[in-house]
Motif scaffolding. Structure first.
Motif, PDB file in Angstrom:
ATOM      1  N   SER A  97      42.015  50.137  41.503  1.00 10.89           N
ATOM      2  CA  SER A  97      42.091  49.440  40.232  1.00 10.89           C
ATOM      3  C   SER A  97      43.185  48.374  40.256  1.00 10.89           C
ATOM      4  N   LYS A  98      44.359  48.755  40.732  1.00 12.26           N
ATOM      5  CA  LYS A  98      45.478  47.800  40.795  1.00 12.26           C
ATOM      6  C   LYS A  98      45.153  46.624  41.705  1.00 12.26           C
ATOM      7  N   ALA A  99      44.534  46.889  42.834  1.00 12.04           N
ATOM      8  CA  ALA A  99      44.198  45.818  43.788  1.00 12.04           C
ATOM      9  C   ALA A  99      43.143  44.886  43.205  1.00 12.04           C
ATOM     10  N   LEU A 100      42.141  45.445  42.523  1.00  9.01           N
ATOM     11  CA  LEU A 100      41.114  44.618  41.895  1.00  9.01           C
ATOM     12  C   LEU A 100      41.721  43.768  40.780  1.00  9.01           C
ATOM     13  N   LYS A 101      42.551  44.379  39.949  1.00 10.29           N
ATOM     14  CA  LYS A 101      43.180  43.636  38.851  1.00 10.29           C
ATOM     15  C   LYS A 101      44.090  42.537  39.385  1.00 10.29           C
ATOM     16  N   LYS A 102      44.807  42.825  40.466  1.00 15.45           N
ATOM     17  CA  LYS A 102      45.686  41.821  41.064  1.00 15.45           C
ATOM     18  C   LYS A 102      44.889  40.597  41.504  1.00 15.45           C
TER      19      LYS A 102
END
Length: 192
Positions: A146-151
């Protein structure tokens, strides 16, 4: 009667999805993008609602061809908002269009499938849950995804959504051990 995970109930569409798709390792980048988009559309809704509308989504979203969806303009988004066969939510539709553009970037840089599968070390995590109460709604892996996609700019991809995506695409085997699909989707045990 075959033992199944209880979440699919008896609806024939849900049972077929459970028996043939859910938890099967998916590595095709376009299929992964489609499932990520549909999981985003599911936010706040039930998955059976999305399944019932999936054919209409596929038609409206140009077969989930990221190259075509990436070219959508405001007029094309407005046209999609008129389709009663899909979830008519401007934010989610705009998210899908932006996601198509981001898909293309990741696909050209490292491949969308390897990018996503790296969060589980390239192989499905084999869970052995005996009851639905044991199955988490998010994990360290789904939070990292999730964090990588949002980044990168994706939206509608929180850790709960990404965990549902990981379950659907076979990155984790969350069929209960009592379900006939668990063993079918588990690697053979080494003799010894």
């Amino acid at each position: 009667m075959t033992d199944r995970c209880p979440w699919c109930g008896t609806d024939p569409l849900y049972v077929d999805y459970h028996d043939t798709e859910w938890g099967v390792p998916e590595r095709d980048p376009r299929a992964l993008w489609e499932k990520l988009v549909l999981d985003g559309f599911q936010a706040g809704l039930s998955w059976i609602t999305i399944l019932r509308k999936r054919d209409a989504f596929r038609e409206e979203f140009d077969g989930f061809d990221p190259e075509r969806v990436a070219r959508w303009d405001d007029a094309r988004i407005d046209r999609a908002l008129q389709n009663p066969g899909i979830i008519r939510h401007r934010g989610k539709i705009e998210s899908a269009v932006k996601g198509a553009r981001l898909f293309q970037e990741i696909e050209s840089q490292q491949g969308f499938s390897p990018f996503l599968w790296d969060f589980v070390g390239g192989q499905p995590i084999q869970n052995r849950f005996a009851s639905a109460a044991e199955v988490p709604t998010a994990t360290a892996e789904s939070t990292a995804m999730s964090k990588a996609l949002k980044k990168r700019g994706f939206t509608f991809c929180g850790p709960v959504i990404t965990y549902a995506f990981m379950q659907a695409t076979g990155m984790v085997n969350d069929h209960l051990v009592t379900c006939h699909r668990h063993a079918q989707l588990s690697p053979p045990q080494a003799a010894g």
